[in-house]
Design an enzyme around this catalytic site. Structure first.
Site, PDB file in Angstrom:
ATOM      1  N   SER A 142       0.270  -6.594   5.040  1.00 27.90           N
ATOM      2  CA  SER A 142      -0.459  -7.425   3.860  1.00 27.90           C
ATOM      3  C   SER A 142      -0.437  -8.852   3.801  1.00 27.90           C
ATOM      4  CB  SER A 142       0.232  -7.030   2.569  1.00 27.90           C
ATOM      5  OG  SER A 142      -0.510  -7.564   1.468  1.00 27.90           O
ATOM      6  N   GLY A 196       4.145  -4.219   3.918  1.00 27.40           N
ATOM      7  CA  GLY A 196       4.050  -5.722   3.476  1.00 27.40           C
ATOM      8  C   GLY A 196       4.081  -6.512   4.442  1.00 27.40           C
ATOM      9  N   GLY A 197       4.369  -6.671   5.831  1.00 28.92           N
ATOM     10  CA  GLY A 197       3.759  -7.582   6.557  1.00 28.92           C
ATOM     11  C   GLY A 197       2.597  -7.560   7.064  1.00 28.92           C
ATOM     12  N   ASP A 251      -2.331  -1.842  10.319  1.00 34.54           N
ATOM     13  CA  ASP A 251      -2.627  -1.255   8.918  1.00 34.54           C
ATOM     14  C   ASP A 251      -3.210  -2.776   8.100  1.00 34.54           C
ATOM     15  OD1 ASP A 251      -1.101   0.754   8.984  1.00 34.54           O
ATOM     16  OD2 ASP A 251       0.578   0.296   8.143  1.00 34.54           O
ATOM     17  N   ALA A 288       9.789  -0.044   4.924  1.00 30.06           N
ATOM     18  CA  ALA A 288       9.530   0.795   3.859  1.00 30.06           C
ATOM     19  C   ALA A 288       8.438   1.735   3.906  1.00 30.06           C
ATOM     20  CB  ALA A 288       9.343  -0.247   2.623  1.00 30.06           C
ATOM     21  N   GLY A 289       7.515   1.185   4.785  1.00 30.69           N
ATOM     22  CA  GLY A 289       6.188   1.833   5.100  1.00 30.69           C
ATOM     23  C   GLY A 289       5.236   1.630   3.834  1.00 30.69           C
ATOM     24  N   LEU A 290       5.661   0.289   3.183  1.00 27.22           N
ATOM     25  CA  LEU A 290       4.553  -0.145   2.233  1.00 27.22           C
ATOM     26  C   LEU A 290       3.335  -1.129   2.938  1.00 27.22           C
ATOM     27  CD1 LEU A 290       7.295  -0.400  -0.485  1.00 27.22           C
ATOM     28  CD2 LEU A 290       5.357   1.044  -0.645  1.00 27.22           C
ATOM     29  N   LYS A 305       0.766  -1.295   0.084  1.00 26.24           N
ATOM     30  CA  LYS A 305       0.152   0.006   0.011  1.00 26.24           C
ATOM     31  C   LYS A 305       0.832   1.304   0.007  1.00 26.24           C
ATOM     32  CE  LYS A 305       0.779   1.198   4.480  1.00 26.24           C
ATOM     33  NZ  LYS A 305       1.764   2.534   4.987  1.00 26.24           N
ATOM     34  N   PRO A 357       9.768  -4.395  -0.153  1.00 26.18           N
ATOM     35  CA  PRO A 357      10.960  -4.089   0.825  1.00 26.18           C
ATOM     36  C   PRO A 357      10.255  -3.713   2.165  1.00 26.18           C
ATOM     37  CG  PRO A 357      10.996  -2.373  -0.972  1.00 26.18           C
ATOM     38  CD  PRO A 357       9.767  -3.413  -1.124  1.00 26.18           C
TER      39      PRO A 357
END
Ligand code: C5P
Length: 274
Positions: free
Chosen positions: A103, A100-101, A135, A96-98, A11, A93
């Site tokens: 999700s 991933g974990g 998140d 990263a603020g994406l 995200k 990555p």
């Protein structure tokens, strides 16, 4: 034999406003979340015993991994204890603020429920998932959502179209989310009319902002040089997502090839992921 593979997308936060620090230690947020087509793959197989493997040796596969937290949560909430082999192909990555974990945790809950014959509604999985992390519930949304509370209150929104090339660029070093939140200078944050910001995203303007960005520069001042190098490389806008260190970049740029750099698009759930 039940066996399948699911996409677990990243995200970005198109905007992120920190409203106040709460008495439970979390921060009250209001953020526009968007799923993107940068994703991990998670494979699930009914097995004779539990096994969790990953294509990246450095990633912990013990109880600290959010996939395992999701497995434990599913077993706690249900009477389904079938052994499962889970394999994670990591592309997103970390630090990263994406998301991933987070999700991966949502994908795991979705997959275990599928293996259990879809006994529980998506809304129920979404509610449970807030116990894993703030998140996680977003990844059961439509793909574009306005998230409030500590991030776990999710309101689905219509798709947002951006008619310019987008990419994610990230330097090698990451940032720890708690560290960034604890460096926030809340009194110095501007007060914003969030409804007006939200509307602008649907009117073809993209007023990205992120209250965590200034805190990230306190923790890692060298990121200011990184951001400037991205602008010099040709991108028209660069904007940190979540607690960093990944940036959403608009336009065409040629960052230093040593950095992670992936062109991305915005995606919707049910078309492009589970
Ligand atoms: O919810 P999650 O476990 O992902 O949060 C990780 C850490 O980030 C929290 O322990 C907290 O330090 C910080 N955080 C926060 N306010 C939020 C979300 C996260 O302070 N809304």
């Amino acid at each position: 034999m039940i066996q399948f593979t699911l996409c677990s997308p990243a995200k970005v936060n198109l905007f992120l406003s920190v409203l106040k620090k709460r008495s439970d230690g979390y921060h009250e947020l209001a953020s526009l979340f968007q799923a993107i087509n940068l994703s991990d793959q998670l494979s699930f197989k009914l097995s004779s015993e539990d096994l969790f493997t990953c294509n990246q040796d450095r990633l912990p596969t013990d109880g600290s991994n959010l996939v395992i937290k999701a497995l434990h949560l599913f077993r706690k909430k249900t009477d389904c204890h079938f052994p499962v082999h889970i394999h994670l192909e990591k592309n997103i990555p970390h630090e990263a603020g994406l998301g991933g974990g987070s999700s991966n945790a949502a994908t795991t809950l979705f997959a275990l429920n599928k293996m259990a014959g879809d006994r529980y509604a998506i809304e129920e999985l979404q509610t449970w998932s807030a116990e894993i992390g703030s998140d996680v519930p977003f990844f059961f949304s439509s793909g574009t959502a306005y998230c409030t509370g500590r991030g776990e209150q999710v309101k689905n929104l219509d798709p947002i179209d951006v008619h310019e090339p987008l990419s994610i660029v990230k330097p090698a070093k990451g940032l720890s989310t708690p560290h960034v939140f604890s460096s926030l200078q809340i009194d110095r944050l501007p007060k914003r009319d969030l409804v007006s910001y939200l509307n602008q995203f649907y009117q073809g303007e993209y007023p990205f902002f992120n209250d965590l960005e200034s805190a990230a520069y306190i923790v890692k001042p060298e990121l200011l040089n990184f951001r400037d190098s991205l602008l010099r490389s040709g991108f028209s806008k660069v904007h940190m997502t979540g607690s960093g260190t990944a940036y959403l970049c608009v336009g065409q740029g040629s960052p230093n090839p040593s950095f992670f750099h992936k062109p991305i698009t915005f995606i919707r759930r049910s078309n492009e992921w589970y």
